[in-house]
Design a protein around this motif. Structure first.
Motif, mmCIF file in Angstrom:
data_model
loop_
_atom_site.group_PDB
_atom_site.id
_atom_site.type_symbol
_atom_site.label_atom_id
_atom_site.label_comp_id
_atom_site.label_asym_id
_atom_site.label_seq_id
_atom_site.Cartn_x
_atom_site.Cartn_y
_atom_site.Cartn_z
ATOM 1 N N VAL A 114 0.841 -1.200 0.000
ATOM 2 C CA VAL A 114 0.000 0.000 0.000
ATOM 3 C C VAL A 114 0.875 1.249 0.000
ATOM 4 O O VAL A 114 0.599 2.225 -0.708
ATOM 5 N N LEU A 115 1.955 1.207 0.788
ATOM 6 C CA LEU A 115 2.887 2.335 0.820
ATOM 7 C C LEU A 115 3.512 2.560 -0.554
ATOM 8 O O LEU A 115 3.604 3.693 -1.034
ATOM 9 N N LEU A 116 3.929 1.477 -1.206
ATOM 10 C CA LEU A 116 4.521 1.594 -2.547
ATOM 11 C C LEU A 116 3.494 2.135 -3.546
ATOM 12 O O LEU A 116 3.835 2.913 -4.442
ATOM 13 N N HIS A 117 2.239 1.715 -3.385
ATOM 14 C CA HIS A 117 1.153 2.215 -4.242
ATOM 15 C C HIS A 117 1.039 3.735 -4.120
ATOM 16 O O HIS A 117 0.975 4.455 -5.128
ATOM 17 N N GLU A 118 1.007 4.225 -2.886
ATOM 18 C CA GLU A 118 0.877 5.666 -2.659
ATOM 19 C C GLU A 118 2.125 6.418 -3.117
ATOM 20 O O GLU A 118 2.035 7.544 -3.629
ATOM 21 N N LEU A 119 3.298 5.794 -2.949
ATOM 22 C CA LEU A 119 4.538 6.410 -3.439
ATOM 23 C C LEU A 119 4.523 6.507 -4.961
ATOM 24 O O LEU A 119 5.086 7.443 -5.542
ATOM 25 N N GLY A 120 3.866 5.556 -5.612
ATOM 26 C CA GLY A 120 3.716 5.619 -7.063
ATOM 27 C C GLY A 120 2.997 6.886 -7.486
ATOM 28 O O GLY A 120 3.435 7.603 -8.399
ATOM 29 N N HIS A 121 1.896 7.192 -6.801
ATOM 30 C CA HIS A 121 1.170 8.445 -7.065
ATOM 31 C C HIS A 121 2.069 9.655 -6.793
ATOM 32 O O HIS A 121 2.138 10.592 -7.593
ATOM 33 N N ALA B 16 -2.817 9.189 -11.651
ATOM 34 C CA ALA B 16 -3.841 8.262 -11.152
ATOM 35 C C ALA B 16 -3.478 6.810 -11.437
ATOM 36 O O ALA B 16 -3.698 5.925 -10.604
ATOM 37 N N PHE B 17 -2.900 6.545 -12.622
ATOM 38 C CA PHE B 17 -2.597 5.164 -13.006
ATOM 39 C C PHE B 17 -1.313 4.650 -12.346
ATOM 40 O O PHE B 17 -1.094 3.436 -12.272
ATOM 41 N N ALA B 18 -0.482 5.570 -11.848
ATOM 42 C CA ALA B 18 0.808 5.177 -11.265
ATOM 43 C C ALA B 18 0.639 4.238 -10.078
ATOM 44 O O ALA B 18 1.436 3.307 -9.888
ATOM 45 N N GLY B 19 -0.400 4.441 -9.267
ATOM 46 C CA GLY B 19 -0.623 3.581 -8.101
ATOM 47 C C GLY B 19 -0.968 2.152 -8.486
ATOM 48 O O GLY B 19 -0.273 1.206 -8.082
ATOM 49 N N PRO B 20 -2.045 1.953 -9.274
ATOM 50 C CA PRO B 20 -2.360 0.583 -9.712
ATOM 51 C C PRO B 20 -1.223 -0.072 -10.488
ATOM 52 O O PRO B 20 -1.048 -1.294 -10.420
ATOM 53 N N LEU B 21 -0.440 0.728 -11.229
ATOM 54 C CA LEU B 21 0.681 0.176 -11.987
ATOM 55 C C LEU B 21 1.697 -0.487 -11.062
ATOM 56 O O LEU B 21 2.313 -1.504 -11.411
ATOM 57 N N VAL B 22 1.869 0.087 -9.866
ATOM 58 C CA VAL B 22 2.775 -0.515 -8.871
ATOM 59 C C VAL B 22 2.280 -1.908 -8.498
ATOM 60 O O VAL B 22 3.052 -2.876 -8.450
ATOM 61 N N VAL C 289 -3.361 -10.779 -3.893
ATOM 62 C CA VAL C 289 -3.764 -9.516 -3.264
ATOM 63 C C VAL C 289 -3.381 -8.329 -4.142
ATOM 64 O O VAL C 289 -4.174 -7.397 -4.321
ATOM 65 N N ASN C 290 -2.189 -8.353 -4.715
ATOM 66 C CA ASN C 290 -1.778 -7.255 -5.586
ATOM 67 C C ASN C 290 -2.637 -7.184 -6.849
ATOM 68 O O ASN C 290 -2.977 -6.104 -7.325
ATOM 69 N N PHE C 291 -3.000 -8.359 -7.371
ATOM 70 C CA PHE C 291 -3.870 -8.411 -8.540
ATOM 71 C C PHE C 291 -5.224 -7.773 -8.222
ATOM 72 O O PHE C 291 -5.728 -6.939 -8.981
ATOM 73 N N TRP C 292 -5.794 -8.150 -7.074
ATOM 74 C CA TRP C 292 -7.109 -7.622 -6.704
ATOM 75 C C TRP C 292 -7.037 -6.154 -6.283
ATOM 76 O O TRP C 292 -7.992 -5.393 -6.527
ATOM 77 N N LEU C 293 -5.949 -5.740 -5.668
ATOM 78 C CA LEU C 293 -5.786 -4.322 -5.322
ATOM 79 C C LEU C 293 -5.765 -3.456 -6.576
ATOM 80 O O LEU C 293 -6.386 -2.385 -6.622
ATOM 81 N N ALA C 294 -5.048 -3.917 -7.601
ATOM 82 C CA ALA C 294 -5.000 -3.178 -8.869
ATOM 83 C C ALA C 294 -6.381 -3.120 -9.489
ATOM 84 O O ALA C 294 -6.845 -2.056 -9.922
ATOM 85 N N LEU C 295 -7.074 -4.270 -9.510
ATOM 86 C CA LEU C 295 -8.413 -4.332 -10.107
ATOM 87 C C LEU C 295 -9.395 -3.452 -9.348
ATOM 88 O O LEU C 295 -10.183 -2.704 -9.956
ATOM 89 N N PHE C 296 -9.341 -3.518 -8.010
ATOM 90 C CA PHE C 296 -10.257 -2.722 -7.179
ATOM 91 C C PHE C 296 -10.028 -1.229 -7.381
ATOM 92 O O PHE C 296 -10.982 -0.456 -7.530
ATOM 93 N N ASN C 297 -8.767 -0.821 -7.404
ATOM 94 C CA ASN C 297 -8.474 0.610 -7.552
ATOM 95 C C ASN C 297 -8.819 1.140 -8.937
ATOM 96 O O ASN C 297 -8.963 2.353 -9.119
ATOM 97 N N LEU C 298 -8.941 0.249 -9.924
ATOM 98 C CA LEU C 298 -9.273 0.674 -11.285
ATOM 99 C C LEU C 298 -10.779 0.736 -11.532
ATOM 100 O O LEU C 298 -11.211 1.098 -12.629
ATOM 101 N N ILE C 299 -11.583 0.415 -10.507
ATOM 102 C CA ILE C 299 -13.035 0.594 -10.640
ATOM 103 C C ILE C 299 -13.306 2.076 -10.894
ATOM 104 O O ILE C 299 -12.825 2.941 -10.161
ATOM 105 N N PRO C 300 -14.058 2.425 -11.943
ATOM 106 C CA PRO C 300 -14.262 3.839 -12.307
ATOM 107 C C PRO C 300 -15.208 4.575 -11.367
ATOM 108 O O PRO C 300 -16.342 4.904 -11.731
#
Length: 369
Positions: A56-63, A102-108, A149-160
């Motif tokens: 989660v920290l890496l996700h936010e650092l991506g943003h 916006a996409f940088a987080g899910p990309l992580v 978990v990373n797969f589902w986190l990316a999918l969940f965060n990409l919900i429009p």
């Protein structure tokens, strides 16, 4: 955020963890213990939760790092039991920039899942997958769980849906063709429709989906209202909304004088002066708190807010809207040629937005006629 403890800094960004995170760890230990798991299994479960929060920290650092490319600073990142929160100085408004940030987080998360997938064997069938996951977190399935978990986190965060990343990605894509406030409104409505589906589905499956749905509905509406308000200020400057008649109180007066002024008028914010020079501000909530804690005979100079916020009268309101929102509880000073022109508060700004909205609607109605 209150109750947060600083862990350190990464790329100049303060990393904090909220104290309630410890409750999550205790909860994980408790439910695993109740399930009859031994010490080793509990340790693996706790280690997995910690690895997810690193993710989660890496996700936010991506943003944050993507935003840094556009000279947008991130004030801090706070880890909470429900995820991470990166406080960006502002959201990029150019469609291409917002799309990348916006996409940088899910990309992580996608990258972490792909890298993990190289080193594990993914079961061919759902039955095999459930068989591997059923014993709980252990040394054999730790990285399989991490991959999922990373797969589902990316999918969940990409919900429009706002305020998730997918909502901002959708808004950015729509903004290439539409005005930003229109794109925001469309994205918000799509997100709210999805949220209602979450809530309905949650009644039959998981209460967590109901929580997510409510969160999305509120978040989408806040984002839509914020963007609409900012649009209504387009082209206007601070001097268009300045209040030249504003209440003042001498710093050497006592709190009971401020209380009397609050009761005798509709004023909620006061400029505190000393020898006609502004030295602070005081709002209604601060007056009530001072009265409760220190009594009516306390001097105003001991309880006033000394952090004065100055606005240039020629500044575009749309450019300083975030600054005004950050100081919404304060009375701000409007300066022109280094002299005090007047004051501004959020309530007066909201009234200006409402009046401007009515004028625009009336103008549209006239055109239709």
């Amino acid at each position: 955020m209150k109750g947060s403890f600083k862990l350190g800094k990464i790329a100049g960004i303060g990393i904090f963890i909220h104290w309630t995170f410890s409750l999550l760890i205790l909860f994980i230990i408790f439910i695993n213990y109740r399930a009859g798991q031994n010490t080793e299994q509990i340790i693996w479960s706790v280690a997995f939760i910690l690895s997810i929060f690193i993710t989660v920290l890496l996700h936010e650092l991506g943003h944050a790092l993507a935003a840094k490319n556009y000279n947008i600073t991130t004030k801090d990142i706070t880890l909470l039991p429900i995820g991470g929160l990166a406080r960006l100085e502002r959201i990029p408004e150019k469609p291409a920039e917002e799309l990348i940030v916006a996409f940088a987080g899910p990309l992580v998360n996608i990258t972490l899942a792909l890298v993990t997938g190289i080193f594990i064997t993914i079961p061919d069938t759902s039955e095999q997958l459930m068989a591997e996951l059923s014993p709980g977190i252990n040394a054999d399935n730790f990285f399989l769980n991490f991959f999922l978990v990373n797969f589902w986190l990316a999918l969940f965060n990409l919900i429009p849906a706002f305020p998730m990343d997918g909502g901002r990605i959708l808004r950015a894509l729509l903004s290439f063709k539409l005005q930003r406030h229109v794109a925001t409104r469309i994205s918000a409505r799509i997100g709210q429709l999805l949220a209602m589906a979450f809530i309905l589905f949650g009644f039959f499956t998981s209460p967590f989906l109901i929580f997510i749905g409510i969160f999305v509905i509120i978040g989408a509406q806040v984002e839509a209202d914020y963007t609409e308000s900012k649009f209504m200020l387009k082209g206007f400057k601070v001097h268009d909304v300045v209040m030249k008649n504003y209440p003042t109180i001498d710093a050497n007066e006592k709190i009971k004088i401020a209380v009397a002024l609050v009761l005798d008028s509709q004023n909620k914010n006061f400029l505190i002066i000393e020898d006609t020079i502004p030295v602070g501000t005081l709002n209604r909530d601060e007056i009530i708190m001072a009265l409760s804690e220190k009594g009516g005979d306390e001097f105003i100079y001991n309880v006033m807010d000394r952090n004065l916020v100055y606005l240039d009268s020629s500044s575009l309101l749309e450019n300083i809207f975030e600054l005004i929102q950050l100081n919404k509880s304060r009375l701000m000073l409007v300066m022109e040629n280094n002299e005090l022109l007047g004051t501004l508060d959020v309530e007066n700004l909201m009234e200006f937005i409402l009046i401007n909205e009515v004028k625009i609607n009336n103008a549209h109605d006239e055109k239709k006629k």
